[in-house]
Design an enzyme around this catalytic site. Structure first.
Site, mmCIF file in Angstrom:
data_model
loop_
_atom_site.group_PDB
_atom_site.id
_atom_site.type_symbol
_atom_site.label_atom_id
_atom_site.label_comp_id
_atom_site.label_asym_id
_atom_site.label_seq_id
_atom_site.Cartn_x
_atom_site.Cartn_y
_atom_site.Cartn_z
ATOM 1 N N TYR A 1 -31.016 9.999 -61.159
ATOM 2 C CA TYR A 1 -31.927 9.204 -60.329
ATOM 3 C C TYR A 1 -31.227 7.937 -59.846
ATOM 4 O O TYR A 1 -31.249 7.612 -58.660
ATOM 5 C CB TYR A 1 -33.183 8.855 -61.121
ATOM 6 C CG TYR A 1 -34.239 8.163 -60.282
ATOM 7 C CD1 TYR A 1 -35.047 8.895 -59.419
ATOM 8 C CD2 TYR A 1 -34.409 6.783 -60.338
ATOM 9 C CE1 TYR A 1 -36.006 8.260 -58.638
ATOM 10 C CE2 TYR A 1 -35.358 6.149 -59.570
ATOM 11 C CZ TYR A 1 -36.156 6.893 -58.718
ATOM 12 O OH TYR A 1 -37.099 6.266 -57.930
ATOM 13 N N LYS B 1 -30.216 7.292 -55.882
ATOM 14 C CA LYS B 1 -30.821 6.161 -55.182
ATOM 15 C C LYS B 1 -29.790 5.092 -54.824
ATOM 16 O O LYS B 1 -29.911 4.412 -53.795
ATOM 17 C CB LYS B 1 -31.953 5.574 -56.028
ATOM 18 C CG LYS B 1 -33.147 6.508 -56.175
ATOM 19 C CD LYS B 1 -33.728 6.921 -54.837
ATOM 20 C CE LYS B 1 -35.006 7.725 -54.990
ATOM 21 N NZ LYS B 1 -35.615 8.085 -53.689
#
Length: 269
Positions: free
Chosen positions: A180, A184
């Site tokens: 994640y 991102k």
């Protein structure tokens, strides 16, 4: 002139990926309220249908099921939107995935599966890039546009793992997995790169990095997380959407290549 007129989007065609998600469906509603036609893109057709039904028959929207991990589906969806409306003015590159296996998504780093890693990256970064690439081609033909990409505080900051002690999401022990953060962080870097390259075409590219939004976490998580925030609470979806609408609108006409931290002050500490 009323300053609120800067946020009016009449006549604009907006594409929203992840349109049936927690932020996406709120974003769709407010884009419609601000006068835009909204092409709603999401992998979940049934959820898209529910959003359409909630908006009513007269809403200026159309639903486009699409798996953003598949390049051809993205090409087909963008072509369908252009065939329907003739142009694309705004892209909210908002889709992301936790995969269908939450237990594997939240696995410890030492046990993290490369299959899960690639599945998340195929949507969070690969699909985001492909959608931006295809929409930018159309925007450039019509004098420009605005792309807003959903990153995360954890694309810019390391997570404080202490907040996850006793924290659950939909009954599952959670953390912030490395994929994640990596995906991102890639969104933020890609945003800056595309902004520099496409500025000559009148295309602005910015990112928002939301802080935590209540979406199924337990009370322990909310308490632990809120204690790390200067404002002392989690965000509402509306607060994230207001920032996104600003970056899409003429009110931010001289802003590009930026990552707006909508985090209640977390990054100030």
């Amino acid at each position: 002139m009323n300053n609120s007129s800067y946020l009016r989007l009449e006549g604009k065609v907006a594409v929203v990926t992840g349109a049936a998600g927690i932020l996406g469906k709120v974003l769709v509603q407010h884009l419609v309220d601000h006068g835009a036609f909204v092409a709603m893109v999401d992998v979940n057709k049934e959820a898209l249908d529910e959003v359409c039904a909630s908006l009513g028959e007269d809403a200026s929207v159309a639903a486009f099921p699409c798996d953003l991990s598949k390049e051809q589906e993205i090409l087909d969806v963008v072509a369908s939107i252009v065939e329907l409306k003739g142009r694309i003015d705004i892209l909210f590159n908002n889709a992301a995935t936790k995969t269908d296996d939450l237990l594997r998504f939240f696995d410890p780093i030492e046990e993290y599966s490369m299959d899960t890693w690639r599945e998340v990256m195929s949507v969070n970064l690969d699909g985001l890039f492909l959608m931006a690439r295809e929409c930018a081609k159309i925007m450039a033909q019509h004098g420009g546009g605005s792309i807003v990409q959903t990153a995360s505080i954890y694309g810019a900051l390391a997570p404080d793992m202490r907040i996850y002690e006793g924290s659950l999401y939909l009954g599952c022990q959670i953390n912030t997995p490395p994929i994640y953060s990596a995906s991102k962080g890639g969104v933020i870097s890609l945003t800056k790169h595309l902004a520099a390259v496409w500025a000559k075409d009148g295309i602005r590219v910015n990112a928002i990095s939301p802080g935590g939004v209540a979406s199924g976490q337990n009370d322990v998580f909310e308490k632990n997380y809120s204690a790390r925030i200067p404002m002392g609470r989690m965000a509402t979806a509306q607060e994230i959407i207001d920032a996104a609408l600003f970056l899409a609108s003429p009110a931010s006409g001289y802003i590009t290549g930026q990552n707006l931290m909508v985090d209640g002050g977390l990054s100030a500490w």
